[in-house]
Write a protein that holds these residues in place. Structure first.
Motif, PDB file in Angstrom:
ATOM      1  N   LYS A   1      15.273  12.103  -1.515  1.00  0.00           N
ATOM      2  CA  LYS A   1      14.634  12.402  -2.798  1.00  0.00           C
ATOM      3  C   LYS A   1      13.153  12.724  -2.639  1.00  0.00           C
ATOM      4  CE  LYS A   1      17.572   9.598  -5.856  1.00  0.00           C
ATOM      5  NZ  LYS A   1      17.589   8.472  -6.824  1.00  0.00           N
ATOM      6  N   TYR A   2      12.490  11.991  -1.749  1.00  0.00           N
ATOM      7  CA  TYR A   2      11.030  12.097  -1.653  1.00  0.00           C
ATOM      8  C   TYR A   2      10.567  12.254  -0.207  1.00  0.00           C
ATOM      9  CZ  TYR A   2      11.661   9.899  -6.254  1.00  0.00           C
ATOM     10  OH  TYR A   2      12.074   9.589  -7.534  1.00  0.00           O
ATOM     11  N   GLY A   3      11.275  13.087   0.557  1.00  0.00           N
ATOM     12  CA  GLY A   3      11.014  13.201   1.984  1.00  0.00           C
ATOM     13  C   GLY A   3       9.590  13.551   2.348  1.00  0.00           C
ATOM     14  N   VAL A   4       9.059  14.617   1.754  1.00  0.00           N
ATOM     15  CA  VAL A   4       7.719  15.079   2.103  1.00  0.00           C
ATOM     16  C   VAL A   4       6.677  14.027   1.743  1.00  0.00           C
ATOM     17  CG1 VAL A   4       5.956  16.821   1.656  1.00  0.00           C
ATOM     18  CG2 VAL A   4       8.352  17.504   1.877  1.00  0.00           C
ATOM     19  N   LEU A   5       6.809  13.406   0.573  1.00  0.00           N
ATOM     20  CA  LEU A   5       5.870  12.372   0.157  1.00  0.00           C
ATOM     21  C   LEU A   5       5.874  11.201   1.141  1.00  0.00           C
ATOM     22  CD1 LEU A   5       6.362  12.090  -3.723  1.00  0.00           C
ATOM     23  CD2 LEU A   5       4.530  13.223  -2.475  1.00  0.00           C
ATOM     24  N   LEU A   6       7.067  10.780   1.538  1.00  0.00           N
ATOM     25  CA  LEU A   6       7.183   9.641   2.444  1.00  0.00           C
ATOM     26  C   LEU A   6       6.528   9.946   3.791  1.00  0.00           C
ATOM     27  CD1 LEU A   6       8.281   6.825   3.115  1.00  0.00           C
ATOM     28  CD2 LEU A   6      10.418   7.922   3.817  1.00  0.00           C
ATOM     29  N   ILE A   7       6.852  11.087   4.375  1.00  0.00           N
ATOM     30  CA  ILE A   7       6.289  11.447   5.679  1.00  0.00           C
ATOM     31  C   ILE A   7       4.770  11.555   5.599  1.00  0.00           C
ATOM     32  CG2 ILE A   7       6.247  13.169   7.512  1.00  0.00           C
ATOM     33  CD1 ILE A   7       8.858  11.544   7.283  1.00  0.00           C
ATOM     34  N   ASP A   8       4.259  12.186   4.547  1.00  0.00           N
ATOM     35  CA  ASP A   8       2.812  12.359   4.396  1.00  0.00           C
ATOM     36  C   ASP A   8       2.096  11.023   4.279  1.00  0.00           C
ATOM     37  OD1 ASP A   8       2.998  15.059   4.578  1.00  0.00           O
ATOM     38  OD2 ASP A   8       2.744  15.474   2.440  1.00  0.00           O
ATOM     39  N   GLU A   9       2.650  10.099   3.494  1.00  0.00           N
ATOM     40  CA  GLU A   9       1.989   8.809   3.299  1.00  0.00           C
ATOM     41  C   GLU A   9       2.051   7.935   4.548  1.00  0.00           C
ATOM     42  OE1 GLU A   9      -0.032   7.647   0.992  1.00  0.00           O
ATOM     43  OE2 GLU A   9       0.126   9.659   0.166  1.00  0.00           O
ATOM     44  N   VAL A  10       3.192   7.918   5.212  1.00  0.00           N
ATOM     45  CA  VAL A  10       3.299   7.155   6.464  1.00  0.00           C
ATOM     46  C   VAL A  10       2.319   7.716   7.486  1.00  0.00           C
ATOM     47  CG1 VAL A  10       4.801   6.586   8.422  1.00  0.00           C
ATOM     48  CG2 VAL A  10       5.679   6.434   6.086  1.00  0.00           C
TER      49      VAL A  10
ATOM     50  N   THR B   1       0.828  -1.203   0.000  1.00  0.00           N
ATOM     51  CA  THR B   1       0.000   0.000   0.000  1.00  0.00           C
ATOM     52  C   THR B   1       0.862   1.254   0.000  1.00  0.00           C
ATOM     53  OG1 THR B   1      -1.764  -1.154   1.197  1.00  0.00           O
ATOM     54  CG2 THR B   1      -1.800   1.264   1.228  1.00  0.00           C
ATOM     55  N   LEU B   2       1.883   1.278   0.865  1.00  0.00           N
ATOM     56  CA  LEU B   2       2.772   2.431   0.943  1.00  0.00           C
ATOM     57  C   LEU B   2       3.485   2.645  -0.395  1.00  0.00           C
ATOM     58  CD1 LEU B   2       4.202   4.665   2.556  1.00  0.00           C
ATOM     59  CD2 LEU B   2       5.880   2.953   3.289  1.00  0.00           C
ATOM     60  N   LYS B   3       4.001   1.585  -0.966  1.00  0.00           N
ATOM     61  CA  LYS B   3       4.724   1.684  -2.233  1.00  0.00           C
ATOM     62  C   LYS B   3       3.803   2.163  -3.345  1.00  0.00           C
ATOM     63  CE  LYS B   3       7.760  -1.010  -5.262  1.00  0.00           C
ATOM     64  NZ  LYS B   3       8.461  -2.320  -5.445  1.00  0.00           N
ATOM     65  N   GLN B   4       2.599   1.627  -3.386  1.00  0.00           N
ATOM     66  CA  GLN B   4       1.636   2.013  -4.417  1.00  0.00           C
ATOM     67  C   GLN B   4       1.257   3.480  -4.286  1.00  0.00           C
ATOM     68  OE1 GLN B   4      -1.752  -0.679  -5.062  1.00  0.00           O
ATOM     69  NE2 GLN B   4      -3.074   1.111  -5.048  1.00  0.00           N
ATOM     70  N   ASN B   5       1.020   3.933  -3.060  1.00  0.00           N
ATOM     71  CA  ASN B   5       0.637   5.335  -2.843  1.00  0.00           C
ATOM     72  C   ASN B   5       1.771   6.284  -3.208  1.00  0.00           C
ATOM     73  OD1 ASN B   5      -1.760   4.338  -1.918  1.00  0.00           O
ATOM     74  ND2 ASN B   5      -1.441   4.859   0.224  1.00  0.00           N
ATOM     75  N   LEU B   6       3.001   5.905  -2.865  1.00  0.00           N
ATOM     76  CA  LEU B   6       4.157   6.733  -3.210  1.00  0.00           C
ATOM     77  C   LEU B   6       4.323   6.826  -4.726  1.00  0.00           C
ATOM     78  CD1 LEU B   6       6.715   5.480  -0.540  1.00  0.00           C
ATOM     79  CD2 LEU B   6       5.745   7.774  -0.677  1.00  0.00           C
ATOM     80  N   THR B   7       4.095   5.722  -5.400  1.00  0.00           N
ATOM     81  CA  THR B   7       4.196   5.698  -6.861  1.00  0.00           C
ATOM     82  C   THR B   7       3.152   6.628  -7.476  1.00  0.00           C
ATOM     83  OG1 THR B   7       4.980   3.405  -6.811  1.00  0.00           O
ATOM     84  CG2 THR B   7       4.151   4.228  -8.916  1.00  0.00           C
ATOM     85  N   GLU B   8       1.918   6.568  -6.948  1.00  0.00           N
ATOM     86  CA  GLU B   8       0.847   7.416  -7.470  1.00  0.00           C
ATOM     87  C   GLU B   8       1.135   8.898  -7.259  1.00  0.00           C
ATOM     88  OE1 GLU B   8      -2.663   6.052  -5.534  1.00  0.00           O
ATOM     89  OE2 GLU B   8      -2.848   4.235  -6.771  1.00  0.00           O
TER      90      GLU B   8
END
Length: 244
Positions: free
Chosen positions: A143-152, A116-123
């Motif tokens: 590379k993707y700090g904000v995206l990672l923190i937001d999704e987690v 789920t996390l991987k799929q959301n990050l990809t989207e």
């Protein structure tokens, strides 16, 4: 499945803890709680204007109520509180339901969380082609700090609450030289007139800052997690506590 009011507050606190390490404008020690006004929360986190902030959260949580309702809470920032905001989001936002994946005849929740996390990050635009449970977090974060923190945060609120960051020495030196150069240039303009050489410290500072940013930071700690496997187990623990 719904978020609890506490889940939303945990998200806001995590975002603030993240911001004070990575955004030099955000000041440490500006804590907020349910009783804090919307203005105090926005001021502590150096957030965008109320209307833009309402649109961000309305879209992020896929809220199907009129945007004006959320705008009303955030625009009346002196009269409405963080409690009002958290209650509204928890009432109308749908939490993503993560069903365990069956592996070798057994249900595996961690595999489902990682997928789920991987799929959301990809989207959201992150390149996850090489992402594995054994992958280290820090290189991906850079590379993707904000995206990672937001999704987690969105999947398992409260998983990441502590951050430590210290940029490369050249970045810090370059930033200091740049700021000194800006003030010096203003002084030169004020008392004399513009001289091209007054921009030299700023140029040198920018160059050093950019060189430093291409190097690994001296310190980067994201909640104590070293790789995605550790992060996923941390998310699992938070999700299980939320269910119970």
């Amino acid at each position: 499945m719904k978020y609890s009011k506490d889940d939303i507050l945990q998200m806001l606190i995590s975002q603030y803890q993240f911001a004070i390490e990575f955004d030099p404008v955000v000041i440490k020690g500006m804590d907020f709680n349910y009783d804090s006004s919307i203005f105090d929360w926005r001021d502590a986190c150096d957030l965008v204007n109320p209307k833009k902030l309402a649109k961000i959260y309305h879209t992020e949580f896929k809220i199907e109520r009129p945007l004006l309702e959320l705008e009303d809470i955030l625009i009346n920032e002196d009269d409405r509180t963080v409690s009002d905001f958290c209650e509204y989001i928890s009432k109308y936002a749908e939490r993503e339901n993560i069903e365990p994946i069956k592996l070798l005849g057994q249900n595996c929740q961690t595999a489902s969380i990682f997928r789920t996390l991987k799929q959301n990050l990809t989207e959201k635009g992150a390149d996850t082609t090489e992402l594995k449970p054994s992958s280290e977090i820090n290189p991906f974060f850079l590379k993707y700090g904000v995206l990672l923190i937001d999704e987690v945060n969105r999947i398992a609120p409260g998983t990441m609450m502590e951050f430590e960051f210290k940029s490369h020495k050249l970045s810090r030196i370059g930033r200091n030289i740049m700021f000194i150069g800006i003030f010096a240039m203003i002084g030169v303009w004020w008392f004399w007139s513009f001289n091209w050489w007054s921009t030299l410290p700023i140029i040198i500072g920018i160059i050093l800052f950019q060189i430093g940013d291409k190097n690994q930071p001296e310190k980067l700690n994201l909640g104590g997690f070293q790789n995605f496997r550790e992060l996923i187990y941390g998310m699992k623990n938070k999700l299980n506590k939320a269910i119970t």
